[in-house]
Structure formats: structure tokens, C-alpha cells
Design a protein around this motif. Structure first.
Motif: not given
Length: 339
Positions: A69-73, A77-78, A86-93, A120-123
Motif C-alpha cells: 500500500d505504501l509503495l503504491h503511494v 506521488a507527484p 488524481d495523482a495515483l493510479p486506480d488501485p483496483g480496491y 487531501i493533496e500529496i507530493r
């Protein structure tokens, strides 16, 4: 061979690999772990060959492993602030699990987050590096009788077919025969064979239990990396990275997490350049399953042992955990990006 259990043999193989990887070849920077794989296949010893500069960049993300899960983020991360969906690909869950991972990642300072309105925004803090060069799987079988060889041949054939690892090896104890049994068994020709000679240094042997010359290569493995421009599919690449992250965080000395070093019968004994568990009640290396609180010989350390030092530093069990953790850190730190 010093240990009476396959578990002990596995620890010696891990230490040998840590000392001398790559066998019969030029040294390659690598980290070693054990008992890792997928739901369908678990390898005894796992070697992660790394790119030193990229590995140093991975070290900047901390000493703990990044789970799936952390790897996906972290990987996606942009560079600039963006809503996490918007930044992350669809996880499928469900996205709520991604949101939880975002909070965990920010709590570990591997990404930045902020709230803009109800979003919530991330970078990213820094780019996640491509630090894994190759993955090598080693199956350990000290006593390779015919029934064990038949089962192992099927397992190695599965590893060759799936090509999740770049190489697969069999590590087995030398018998002294003119032709080692491992060469006579029906093993996949793509699998390498490593024959070990771990002598008992306490018994007056000329060779310590583990040193850089304690094994020979009887058969070199084939490279299983897919040929062609396509290479591995993205799902396999992600699965390999998850294995590498677990190896990075776990190492092979983490057996103290599942055994009972706080038992007064538990101690570490030197086997050449390795330390292996020893049970004074059984007078041998215990298995990781039997070394538990349900063992009939389990005797907790006396309270007086656990209150030694100031402030309370704990007894021998806590000291063993600290020693093994320090050794794991020392090995992880020795990979030098400057060569």
C-alpha cells in the motif's frame, strides 16, 4: 555441519551468501533475507542485488520496509501538489484504503500531504529509486535424499517457469562422494548448485563453520530474466519490488522476533563468522517453531536479569535482540555508492 535443524543450516547459508556473494564471480553489492516470496511460493534464502547509488537513495526513505500500500503511494506521488485520487493510479480496491496509506506514508515522512478544503493533496519528498538490480532465490536442503530431491525439483521447476527471480539455486551439504548427489538428481538444468562444507570449528576442524571458502559452485544457473524488449509485465515488477522491500526491512537475522531469546536456555554461539541460536536445554540449534513459549523447557529470564543496567536495560534476551539488530544495520550500511 553444526546445526541439527534445517533452520540452522539456512542461517549458515545466509551468512555465507552475505560474506561472499557472488559465488565464483566478482563481488556484487547485495542484501540477504530469508523465508520470503508470494502466497504460492516461499523461498528459503533471498538475495537482492542492488545498484549502490540507487540503494543509497532508497536508504533515504528510512530503515523500515514499505508495504504494498505504501509503495503504491510513494512510487506514484507527484512532484507538485495534487489531489491523491488524481495523482495515483486506480488501485483496483476502495480508495479509502489508499487514503489510509497516504496518512501512514505522511506519518513516516516519505511523502508530504496537506488538506485543501475537503481534499487531501500529496507530493513526493524525493523520487523513489529503481534500486533493485536482480533477485536470486536459494533453496536450502542439507540432506538431499531422493524424496526431498523429487519435491525440490518440482519447486525449482516452478521457479524457473514463473521467472519471478532472475536466478534460482540449490544449496546442499557436501557428502564427500566423487560425484555429489545433487548432480545426479533430476533438477532443472537452469538451477545452480551450491555445495557447502560447513565444518564444526568447536570440534577441532581446520575450517570454521562459515567463511568465504565454505562452499563451491558445482553448477552455474541460467539467467531467467525474460528476453526481448517487453521484459516483465508491470504486475511482476511490482511483486518483485514488494519482495525486495520486505527483504530490506527484515534481513535474515530477524528470527529473534519469532523465537524466545528471553528464555534462560537461549544463547548465540559462534560458528566461524556466523552466530547461530543454541538451546542449552536441548543442546542443539532449535527450530524456530519449537523455540516458543509453549516449549516444555521454556524458562523466562529471572526478573533480576531483566533489571540490569541503568536505566532498566533488560537482560540477555534484550541484549541478543539489540546485537542482531546492530549487525543487520551494519550490513545494510556497508553498501557504498562510491565503491
Amino acid at each position: 555441519m553444526i546445526p541439527d535443524a534445517e533452520f540452522g543450516y539456512e542461517l549458515l547459508v545466509c551468512r555465507f551468501v552475505e560474506l561472499t556473494w557472488y559465488p565464483d564471480g566478482d563481488p556484487r553489492p547485495a542484501i540477504v533475507s530469508r523465508q520470503l516470496g508470494t502466497k504460492r511460493r516461499r523461498w528459503d534464502t533471498v538475495v537482492i542485488e542492488v545498484d549502490p547509488e540507487a540503494y543509497a537513495a532508497r536508504r533515504a526513505f528510512g530503515d523500515r520496509a514499505l508495504d504494498s500500500d505504501l509503495l503504491h503511494v510513494v512510487r506514484d506521488a507527484p512532484a507538485e501538489w495534487a489531489w491523491y485520487r488524481d495523482a495515483l493510479p486506480d488501485p483496483g480496491y476502495p480508495w479509502r484504503y489508499v487514503r489510509q496509506a497516504v496518512h501512514r506514508a505522511a506519518g513516516r515522512d516519505v511523502i508530504e500531504k496537506r488538506r485543501r478544503g475537503n481534499r487531501i493533496e500529496i507530493r513526493r519528498v524525493r523520487p523513489y529509486p529503481d534500486w533493485v538490480d536482480r533477485i536470486v532465490a536459494i533453496e536450502n536442503k542439507p540432506d538431499l535424499d531422493r524424496s526431498a530431491a523429487d519435491a525440490l525439483a518440482d519447486q525449482l521447476a516452478h521457479d524457473v517457469e514463473t521467472a519471478l527471480a532472475d536466478e534460482v539455486w540449490l544449496a546442499t551439504e557436501a557428502t564427500g562422494d566423487r560425484v555429489e548427489p545433487a548432480l545426479l538428481r533430476s533438477m532443472p538444468v537452469e538451477a545452480g548448485i551450491l555445495t557447502t562444507a560447513f565444518a564444526d570449528g568447536d570440534a577441532g576442524g581446520e575450517r570454521a563453520a562459515v567463511d568465504a571458502d565454505a562452499a563451491t559452485v558445482d553448477w552455474l544457473p541460467s539467467d531467467l530474466e525474460p528476453s526481448g524488449s517487453e521484459g516483465r509485465d508491470p504486475e511482476t515488477v511490482t511483486r518483485r519490488l514488494e519482495i525486495a522491500e520486505r527483504a530490506y526491512g527484515k534481513g535474515w537475522r530477524s528470527y529473534h522476533d519469532t523465537m524466545r531469546p528471553d528464555c534462560r536456555h537461549f544463547e548465540l554461539r559462534r560458528a566461524g563468522r556466523a552466530l547461530v541460536p543454541h538451546c542449552t536445554a536441548k543442546d542443539r540449534c532449535p527450530t524456530d517453531r519449537e523455540c516458543s513459549g509453549s516449549c516444555p523447557s521454556f524458562t523466562p529470564e529471572p526478573p533480576a536479569w531483566r533489571t540490569k543496567g541503568w536505566p532498566i536495560e533488560g537482560g540477555p534476551g534484550k541484549g541478543i535482540r539489540a546485537l542482531l539488530s546492530r549487525r543487520r544495520e551494519r550490513v545494510r550500511d556497508r553498501i557504498d555508492p562510491d565503491g
